[in-house]
Write a protein that holds these residues in place. Sequence first.
Motif, short mmCIF file in Angstrom:
data_model
loop_
_atom_site.label_atom_id
_atom_site.label_comp_id
_atom_site.label_asym_id
_atom_site.label_seq_id
_atom_site.Cartn_x
_atom_site.Cartn_y
_atom_site.Cartn_z
N LYS A 64 -47.07 -5.62 -16.65
CA LYS A 64 -45.91 -5.02 -15.98
C LYS A 64 -46.35 -4.24 -14.74
N ASN A 65 -47.43 -3.50 -14.86
CA ASN A 65 -47.92 -2.73 -13.73
C ASN A 65 -48.55 -3.63 -12.65
N TYR A 66 -49.15 -4.72 -13.09
CA TYR A 66 -49.79 -5.63 -12.13
C TYR A 66 -48.75 -6.24 -11.20
N PHE A 67 -47.62 -6.66 -11.73
CA PHE A 67 -46.60 -7.33 -10.93
C PHE A 67 -45.54 -6.37 -10.39
N THR A 68 -45.93 -5.14 -10.18
CA THR A 68 -45.05 -4.15 -9.55
C THR A 68 -45.82 -3.47 -8.42
N TRP A 69 -45.33 -3.64 -7.20
CA TRP A 69 -45.97 -2.97 -6.06
C TRP A 69 -45.02 -2.87 -4.87
N LYS A 70 -45.36 -1.95 -4.00
CA LYS A 70 -44.73 -1.82 -2.70
C LYS A 70 -45.85 -1.77 -1.66
N ARG A 71 -45.65 -2.50 -0.60
CA ARG A 71 -46.74 -2.63 0.39
C ARG A 71 -47.11 -1.33 1.08
N ASP A 72 -46.20 -0.37 1.04
CA ASP A 72 -46.51 0.90 1.71
C ASP A 72 -47.03 1.96 0.74
N SER A 73 -47.33 1.58 -0.51
CA SER A 73 -47.81 2.57 -1.48
C SER A 73 -48.85 1.96 -2.41
N TRP A 74 -49.93 1.42 -1.82
CA TRP A 74 -50.98 0.79 -2.63
C TRP A 74 -51.73 1.81 -3.50
N LYS A 75 -51.82 3.03 -3.03
CA LYS A 75 -52.50 4.06 -3.81
C LYS A 75 -51.79 4.31 -5.15
N VAL A 76 -50.47 4.24 -5.12
CA VAL A 76 -49.70 4.45 -6.35
C VAL A 76 -50.02 3.35 -7.37
N ARG A 77 -50.07 2.12 -6.89
CA ARG A 77 -50.40 1.00 -7.78
C ARG A 77 -51.83 1.12 -8.30
N GLU A 78 -52.75 1.48 -7.42
CA GLU A 78 -54.14 1.64 -7.83
C GLU A 78 -54.29 2.68 -8.93
N LYS A 79 -53.54 3.78 -8.80
CA LYS A 79 -53.62 4.83 -9.82
C LYS A 79 -53.07 4.34 -11.15
N ARG A 80 -51.97 3.57 -11.11
CA ARG A 80 -51.39 3.04 -12.35
C ARG A 80 -52.36 2.10 -13.06
N LEU A 81 -53.02 1.25 -12.29
CA LEU A 81 -53.92 0.25 -12.88
C LEU A 81 -55.23 0.85 -13.37
N SER A 82 -55.59 2.02 -12.85
CA SER A 82 -56.90 2.61 -13.17
C SER A 82 -57.05 2.90 -14.66
N SER A 83 -55.96 3.15 -15.35
CA SER A 83 -56.06 3.45 -16.78
C SER A 83 -56.25 2.19 -17.62
N PHE A 84 -56.19 1.02 -17.00
CA PHE A 84 -56.36 -0.25 -17.72
C PHE A 84 -57.68 -0.93 -17.41
N LEU A 85 -58.16 -0.79 -16.15
CA LEU A 85 -59.28 -1.59 -15.69
C LEU A 85 -60.63 -0.99 -16.07
N ALA A 86 -61.56 -1.88 -16.42
CA ALA A 86 -62.94 -1.46 -16.71
C ALA A 86 -63.60 -0.98 -15.42
N GLU A 87 -64.55 -0.09 -15.58
CA GLU A 87 -65.28 0.45 -14.44
C GLU A 87 -66.00 -0.67 -13.69
#
Length: 352
Positions: free
Chosen positions: A103-126
């Motif tokens: 759900k978080n992967y397929f949700t974004w706005k081109r002017d707020s990539w930092k917001v998407r990056e923060k959401r995905l950070s709790s899922f992605l491996a280091e």
Amino acid sequence: MKNIQKKKKNKENIKAVKRFMENMKVFFSAKPKKEKPKRPKSYLMRRLGALTFWIVFSFMFLVVAVNITSNTNSAEEEQTRPDLTINPATKPEAIQFAKDFAKNYFTWKRDSWKVREKRLSSFLAEGLDRQAGLVKDGLKWDASIQRVRLQTVENITENKAHIIFETTTEMSRKVPLKKQKKKDKTKTKTKKLTKFFAVPITYNGASYGVYDLPFITNVDETTTVTEDANNYREDLTSVKTGEQVTNVKHFLDTFFASYAKDSEDRLSYILTDEKHQNGLQGELTFKEVKSADVYEGRKQSQFIVIADVTMEDPKTSIQFDTVYRLVVSKKQDHYVVSNLKADQTIEELGSE
């Protein structure tokens, strides 16, 4: 005179014998008993120590023997016992984790990539790309997830899995209007994007995580399941002709008409299946029994029936064809349906 002397002599002999016996009795009774030799205390302690040693030795031998036998049996059981270990990356909580990520992967706005990056950070491996592989340079669409539906789960290792979803995303962007006279010079263009999306999930004993970049894949949705009714027929003996078959088929019309409209009380006269007491109660109208195959049951006066029945929605006149597999039994002067369940095996149906 001689006789008197003889008797007197005999008496004296008897007395002599008695005195002899009494003397012998006194002699033996007066003989001192032999006393058991006294054992020194050290001897008794040695005997007690030896007894204790053998008791302990026997106990330890028994314990070792039992353990060896138990270990042997356990090893044999372990070899024959199926591995029931469940991959933690395939559990419901792992699937939910992967679904939230999608759900978080397929949700974004081109002017707020930092917001998407923060959401995905709790899922992605280091070490993984912070945008999870999405190339944002030159991207012309915003995205909003519409639906995420689980498709399949693939085991990879004992703690890794690929969880595949069917995702539907609404893509949108602003495009200029051809005519510039209007106040709004742009309009929003949208389109739907449906993809099979695989999420690599692992569990490290403490938490779930996406251990590799997700990817788009393809899933063959064509089923390989065969028609169940044909599988049922293979194990049955058909009843092709006869008055009983005619009567059963006539009864089906009565039964399905009642099943479609009657209350539980009225229906109970011809439906004795305790698990299915309620009919359709007017939700559908019975139209016809298009076909019915009658087979021998497992008991006398019992039949297994596979019927193709047409029902109709009273509000829209939309018709539905349904295959019913049921057990029809004769009770005294009328027929009843004793089992009305489509998913049972023939053995279960016949045992009613």
